[in-house]
Design a protein around this motif. Structure first.
Motif, PDB file in Angstrom:
ATOM      1  N   SER A 146       0.715  -1.243   0.179  1.00  0.00           N
ATOM      2  CA  SER A 146       0.261  -0.100   0.026  1.00  0.00           C
ATOM      3  C   SER A 146       0.905   1.205  -0.008  1.00  0.00           C
ATOM      4  N   PHE A 147       0.597   2.115  -0.743  1.00  0.00           N
ATOM      5  CA  PHE A 147       1.297   3.522  -0.788  1.00  0.00           C
ATOM      6  C   PHE A 147       0.450   4.467  -1.637  1.00  0.00           C
ATOM      7  N   ASN A 148       0.738   5.776  -1.521  1.00  0.00           N
ATOM      8  CA  ASN A 148      -0.002   6.781  -2.178  1.00  0.00           C
ATOM      9  C   ASN A 148       1.049   7.846  -2.924  1.00  0.00           C
ATOM     10  N   VAL A 149       0.870   8.632  -3.759  1.00  0.00           N
ATOM     11  CA  VAL A 149       1.653   9.455  -4.548  1.00  0.00           C
ATOM     12  C   VAL A 149       1.013  10.642  -4.609  1.00  0.00           C
ATOM     13  N   ALA A 150       1.478  11.718  -4.203  1.00  0.00           N
ATOM     14  CA  ALA A 150       0.795  13.038  -4.345  1.00  0.00           C
ATOM     15  C   ALA A 150       1.052  13.792  -5.937  1.00  0.00           C
ATOM     16  N   ARG A 151       0.136  14.543  -6.070  1.00  0.00           N
ATOM     17  CA  ARG A 151       0.562  15.155  -7.357  1.00  0.00           C
ATOM     18  C   ARG A 151       1.607  16.084  -7.611  1.00  0.00           C
ATOM     19  N   GLY A 152       2.439  15.775  -8.488  1.00  0.00           N
ATOM     20  CA  GLY A 152       3.385  16.687  -8.623  1.00  0.00           C
ATOM     21  C   GLY A 152       4.815  16.226  -8.123  1.00  0.00           C
ATOM     22  N   ASN A 172      25.714   5.535 -19.571  1.00  0.00           N
ATOM     23  CA  ASN A 172      26.771   6.211 -18.916  1.00  0.00           C
ATOM     24  C   ASN A 172      26.570   7.268 -18.088  1.00  0.00           C
ATOM     25  N   PRO A 173      27.424   7.757 -17.045  1.00  0.00           N
ATOM     26  CA  PRO A 173      26.926   8.448 -16.004  1.00  0.00           C
ATOM     27  C   PRO A 173      26.729   9.819 -16.662  1.00  0.00           C
ATOM     28  N   THR A 174      27.189  10.307 -17.764  1.00  0.00           N
ATOM     29  CA  THR A 174      26.820  11.439 -18.291  1.00  0.00           C
ATOM     30  C   THR A 174      25.453  11.394 -18.834  1.00  0.00           C
ATOM     31  N   GLU A 175      25.115  10.424 -19.700  1.00  0.00           N
ATOM     32  CA  GLU A 175      23.901  10.060 -20.140  1.00  0.00           C
ATOM     33  C   GLU A 175      22.584  10.093 -18.877  1.00  0.00           C
ATOM     34  N   THR A 176      23.045   9.431 -18.134  1.00  0.00           N
ATOM     35  CA  THR A 176      22.313   9.226 -16.743  1.00  0.00           C
ATOM     36  C   THR A 176      21.754  10.589 -16.290  1.00  0.00           C
ATOM     37  N   SER A 177      22.990  11.425 -16.216  1.00  0.00           N
ATOM     38  CA  SER A 177      22.481  12.686 -15.581  1.00  0.00           C
ATOM     39  C   SER A 177      21.641  13.642 -16.366  1.00  0.00           C
ATOM     40  N   GLY A 178      21.878  13.379 -17.771  1.00  0.00           N
ATOM     41  CA  GLY A 178      21.017  13.909 -18.745  1.00  0.00           C
ATOM     42  C   GLY A 178      19.536  13.663 -18.446  1.00  0.00           C
ATOM     43  N   MET A 179      19.384  12.121 -18.434  1.00  0.00           N
ATOM     44  CA  MET A 179      18.052  11.724 -18.029  1.00  0.00           C
ATOM     45  C   MET A 179      17.420  12.200 -17.039  1.00  0.00           C
ATOM     46  N   MET A 180      18.345  12.309 -15.956  1.00  0.00           N
ATOM     47  CA  MET A 180      17.623  12.835 -14.643  1.00  0.00           C
ATOM     48  C   MET A 180      17.177  14.117 -14.519  1.00  0.00           C
ATOM     49  N   ASP A 181      17.981  15.086 -15.644  1.00  0.00           N
ATOM     50  CA  ASP A 181      17.408  16.456 -15.929  1.00  0.00           C
ATOM     51  C   ASP A 181      16.143  16.407 -16.581  1.00  0.00           C
ATOM     52  N   LEU A 182      16.131  15.590 -17.425  1.00  0.00           N
ATOM     53  CA  LEU A 182      14.803  15.413 -18.245  1.00  0.00           C
ATOM     54  C   LEU A 182      13.704  15.001 -17.522  1.00  0.00           C
ATOM     55  N   ILE A 183      13.934  14.098 -16.470  1.00  0.00           N
ATOM     56  CA  ILE A 183      12.842  13.715 -15.555  1.00  0.00           C
ATOM     57  C   ILE A 183      12.285  14.919 -14.707  1.00  0.00           C
ATOM     58  N   ARG A 184      13.424  15.853 -14.191  1.00  0.00           N
ATOM     59  CA  ARG A 184      13.084  17.288 -13.594  1.00  0.00           C
ATOM     60  C   ARG A 184      12.041  18.079 -14.281  1.00  0.00           C
ATOM     61  N   GLN A 185      12.507  18.090 -15.525  1.00  0.00           N
ATOM     62  CA  GLN A 185      11.867  18.833 -16.431  1.00  0.00           C
ATOM     63  C   GLN A 185      10.429  18.476 -16.648  1.00  0.00           C
ATOM     64  N   ILE A 186      10.156  17.085 -16.800  1.00  0.00           N
ATOM     65  CA  ILE A 186       9.164  16.587 -16.835  1.00  0.00           C
ATOM     66  C   ILE A 186       7.904  16.925 -15.656  1.00  0.00           C
ATOM     67  N   ARG A 187       8.563  16.787 -14.461  1.00  0.00           N
ATOM     68  CA  ARG A 187       7.844  17.256 -13.433  1.00  0.00           C
ATOM     69  C   ARG A 187       7.223  18.737 -13.601  1.00  0.00           C
ATOM     70  N   GLU A 188       8.012  19.652 -14.208  1.00  0.00           N
ATOM     71  CA  GLU A 188       7.746  21.036 -14.212  1.00  0.00           C
ATOM     72  C   GLU A 188       6.620  21.212 -15.139  1.00  0.00           C
ATOM     73  N   ARG A 189       6.167  20.097 -15.919  1.00  0.00           N
ATOM     74  CA  ARG A 189       5.058  19.870 -17.188  1.00  0.00           C
ATOM     75  C   ARG A 189       3.872  19.545 -16.421  1.00  0.00           C
ATOM     76  N   SER A 190       3.801  19.387 -14.833  1.00  0.00           N
ATOM     77  CA  SER A 190       3.014  18.948 -13.971  1.00  0.00           C
ATOM     78  C   SER A 190       2.852  17.565 -14.274  1.00  0.00           C
ATOM     79  N   VAL A 191       3.686  16.711 -14.451  1.00  0.00           N
ATOM     80  CA  VAL A 191       3.415  15.114 -14.554  1.00  0.00           C
ATOM     81  C   VAL A 191       3.855  14.706 -13.491  1.00  0.00           C
ATOM     82  N   THR A 192       3.084  13.818 -12.827  1.00  0.00           N
ATOM     83  CA  THR A 192       3.492  13.119 -11.443  1.00  0.00           C
ATOM     84  C   THR A 192       4.499  11.800 -12.106  1.00  0.00           C
ATOM     85  N   ILE A 193       5.429  11.484 -11.400  1.00  0.00           N
ATOM     86  CA  ILE A 193       6.440  10.475 -11.801  1.00  0.00           C
ATOM     87  C   ILE A 193       6.633   9.410 -10.647  1.00  0.00           C
TER      88      ILE A 193
END
Lengths: 240, 335
Positions: free
Chosen positions: A22-28, A168-189
Motif C-alpha cells: 500500500s502506498f500513495n503518491v501526491a500530485r507533482g 553512462n554517467p553523463t547520459e544518466t544525469s542528462g536523463m535525470m535532468d529530463l525527468i525533473r523537467q517533465i515534473r515541471e510540466r505538472s506530470v507526476t512520476i
C-alpha cells in the motif's frame, strides 16, 4: 492524492510477486521505487498500468477506481508507463513512434497531433533525429524515445521503468535532468531505478520493496539509513 | 517523383482498360480472362495485406470470405432471379460479418496461435458448407432445401446464364478493374491514416501500443472486417465469371494459402508489394500449369508440382529477401 494503491497483491501460481503493498503518491511528486532484482518493482508497475490485473487490492487514480483496467483504458485515464527493455516500434520513424502516443493517448483538444509531436521531440532532444527509423537509434536515444512516446500520450502519471539502465554517467544525469523537467510540466512520476545516485538525487520519496513486500518508505535520507534496506542490498553484517 | 508515380498508375489503368479491345485479335480472348483473374487476385492479395501485412495477423482463413462471397452471389442469383452483380455488396457484407464473428475470439491469440486457429476455421467452414444441405434436411430450416439445393454440396451450384455471355464477361472485366482500383485506394488510405498507424504499432509491438492507448483488439477486428468485405466481393466476382461453383473448390485450403503467398512474394506490409506479388503469382501459375518437360523418360507436368514450387519459393523469400520482390527491386535500385 493522485494515486492511492491499497493492499496490492499479485500471485503467479505459488509465487507472490507483490505482497500486500500500500502506498500513495501526491500530485507533482517524483516517487522512487527501489529493490533488489526480483523484488516486484516491474510487476507493481504492471498492476498500476493494467498489464496484469492484481490478485487483490485496489488502484485509485484521480479519485477513480482503475483496478484491472486494460492498458489502453489506463492510458485514457492518464496513466502511461515506459518499458524496462525499450520497445520502440522498430520500423517506424521517431516521428511516427511519438505520433502513436499523441494520436491514441489522451487528446489535448487545444493542439493538433503534429504540433504535439514536434514540441515533445524538441523537449526530449530528439528533434534532430525526427526522421530516423527507430531501429537505427543508439541506446540513449531509444531511452529518450521511450519517454517521449509516453509523454505524447499526455499522462498525469508517468511510470518510468529503469530509464537510466545501460547509460553512462553523463547520459544518466542528462536523463535525470529530463525527468525533473517533465515534473515541471505538472506530470507526476514514479520511477524504478538501479542507479543509486540517480534515484536518490531526484526522488522526493522512495519506497523499497524486497521479496514483494514493502520494507521502507520515506525520504531518500531516511531510506538510506534504514537497516532493513541496507540488509536487503548488502547483507546482514552491514546492517547495524 | 510523386507526379511520375501517378503517371505510372494512370498508365497502368489505361493499359488494363484496353486489354479487352485487343485480346480478341491476339489470342482469342484468353488474355482478357487471364487479366480478369490477375485483377481479382491483386484485389484479394491487397485486401489480405490489410490484416496480414499492416496488422501482422497472418490469416490462413481468408478462403472462407472468398467462398462465402461466391456462395452468397450464387444463392442470391438462383433464388431471386435478379442480376447477380447486385449481390456483390451482400457477398462482402456476409463475409464481413463472418469475419467479425470469428475475429473477436481468435484475434486475442498472438502470433502463430492466431494463424493455427484460422486454419481450423477455414477447414471447418469448408466441411460445413459441403454438407450444409444434408444438415438442413429435416431441420426447422428444411424449406431452404425443399425444391432446390442450398449450397449444392459436392455437386455445386450453377448460376443462371446471362443473356449475352460475351457482354457479361466484358462488364465483369470492367467491374473487376474498378474494384481493384477501389481496393488499392482503400489500402493506400489505411496506410496513411490514423487507423493504419494503429495497425502498424500493434504489428510491431502490441504491448507497447496498448500502453500508449491503442485498443489493439478493436483495431485488429476492424482490419479483419475491412479485409473480409473486400475478399467477399472478389468471391462474388468469381462466381459471376465462372457461373459454376462448388464448396470443395471455393473453400479449398489452396485459396487461403494463395492469399498468404502473394503478399509475401511481393512484399508483405507494403502498399504495392501485394499487388506485384499477385501479378507474379498468377502469371507464373498460368504458365506453369501448362508447362511440361521430360526427365529420365518420364513426363513431368509442372502443374502437378506447382504447390511444391510455391513452397520452395516461399522458403527462399523468407530466407533471402523478407521484403519480397518489392524489397529486391528497391535494393537493386540503390546499387
Amino acid at each position: 492524492m493522485l494515486l492511492d494503491c491499497k493492499n496490492l497483491t499479485k500471485r503467479f501460481g505459488g509465487l507472490i510477486a507483490v505482497n500486500d503493498v500500500s502506498f500513495n503518491v501526491a500530485r507533482g511528486e517524483i516517487f522512487g521505487l527501489m529493490g533488489p532484482n526480483g523484488a516486484g518493482k516491474t510487476t507493481l508497475f504492471r498492476l498500476i498500468s493494467g498489464v496484469y490485473p492484481p490478485s487483490s487490492g485496489t488502484v485509485i487514480f484521480n479519485g477513480k477506481n482503475i483496478t484491472g483496467f486494460k492498458p489502453s483504458a489506463a492510458c485514457a485515464s492518464g496513466v502511461v508507463s515506459t518499458h524496462q527493455i525499450v520497445r520502440p516500434f522498430r520500423e517506424m520513424t521517431v516521428f511516427d513512434n511519438v505520433r502513436v502516443g499523441a494520436e491514441f493517448g489522451r487528446k489535448d483538444p487545444k493542439h493538433n497531433v503534429t504540433e504535439v509531436v514536434n514540441e515533445i521531440l524538441t523537449f526530449t532532444g530528439l528533434a534532430p533525429q525526427t526522421h530516423v527509423v527507430a531501429k537505427n537509434l543508439t541506446l540513449p536515444s531509444r531511452k529518450r524515445l521511450e519517454v517521449a512516446r509516453a509523454l505524447a500520450a499526455n499522462p498525469d502519471l508517468l511510470l518510468l521503468d529503469e530509464v537510466g539502465a545501460g547509460l553512462n554517467p553523463t547520459e544518466t544525469s542528462g536523463m535525470m535532468d529530463l525527468i525533473r523537467q517533465i515534473r515541471e510540466r505538472s506530470v507526476t512520476i514514479i520511477m524504478v531505478e538501479h542507479v543509486m545516485k540517480a534515484i536518490m538525487g531526484v526522488s522526493d520519496r522512495i519506497m523499497v520493496l524486497n521479496y514483494g513486500q514493502q520494507i521502507a518508505l520515506g525520504t531518500p535520507a531516511e531510506v538510506a539509513q534504514d537497516p532493513q534496506v541496507i540488509e536487503a542490498y548488502l547483507g546482514k553484517q552491514f546492517a547495524k | 517523383m510523386k507526379n511520375r508515380k501517378n503517371l505510372y498508375v494512370l498508365g497502368g489503368i489505361a493499359l488494363l482498360a484496353i486489354i479487352p479491345l485487343i485480346a480478341k485479335t491476339i489470342d482469342n480472348g484468353y488474355l482478357q480472362t487471364l487479366t480478369f483473374f490477375v485483377m481479382m487476385f491483386v484485389s484479394m492479395s491487397v485486401a489480405w495485406n490489410i490484416i496480414g501485412g499492416y496488422a501482422g495477423q497472418i490469416s490462413f482463413g481468408h478462403g472462407t470470405f472468398w467462398g462465402l462471397g461466391a456462395f452468397t452471389t450464387a444463392i442470391f442469383a438462383i433464388r431471386t432471379g435478379l442480376p447477380a452483380w447486385l449481390a456483390m455488396p451482400i457477398g462482402g457484407l456476409v463475409a464481413m460479418l463472418y469475419g467479425m464473428s470469428w475475429g473477436y475470439p481468435t484475434l486475442r491469440l498472438r502470433g502463430p496461435y492466431f494463424a493455427i486457429a484460422t486454419i481450423g476455421i477455414g477447414e471447418a467452414t469448408r466441411l460445413i458448407m459441403l454438407n450444409l444441405d444434408q444438415l438442413l434436411k429435416n431441420s426447422p430450416l428444411d424449406w431452404l432445401v425443399k425444391d432446390k439445393p442450398f449450397t449444392g454440396g459436392a455437386s455445386g451450384l450453377i448460376l443462371p446464364s446471362p443473356n449475352d455471355f460475351q457482354a457479361n464477361q466484358l462488364l465483369l472485366f470492367y467491374i473487376c478493374l474498378g474494384f481493384m482500383i477501389l481496393t488499392i485506394a482503400i489500402s493506400a488510405w489505411i496506410n496513411n491514416s490514423r487507423f493504419g498507424l494503429a495497425l502498424r504499432a500493434v504489428n510491431m509491438d502490441q504491448e507497447a501500443a496498448e500502453t500508449l492507448g491503442v485498443s489493439a483488439s478493436r483495431y485488429k477486428v476492424l482490419a479483419l472486417m475491412v479485409s473480409a468485405f473486400l475478399v467477399g466481393v472478389a468471391g462474388s466476382l468469381y462466381a459471376q465469371y465462372v457461373l459454376f461453383i462448388d464448396a470443395r473448390e471455393v473453400f479449398s485450403f489452396s485459396n487461403s494459402i494463395a492469399m498468404v503467398l502473394m503478399p509475401t512474394v511481393g512484399g508483405i506490409g507494403t502498399l504495392w508489394g501485394p499487388a506485384l506479388g499477385a501479378l507474379v503469382f498468377k502469371v507464373a501459375d498460368d504458365r506453369l500449369s501448362s508447362a511440361r518437360f521430360m526427365l529420365g523418360g518420364m513426363q513431368i507436368n509442372l502443374g502437378d508440382v506447382n504447390l511444391m514450387l510455391y513452397g520452395l519459393l516461399l522458403v527462399l523469400i523468407i530466407l533471402f529477401e523478407p521484403g519480397g520482390v518489392l524489397g529486391l527491386l528497391k535494393r537493386l535500385r540503390k546499387k
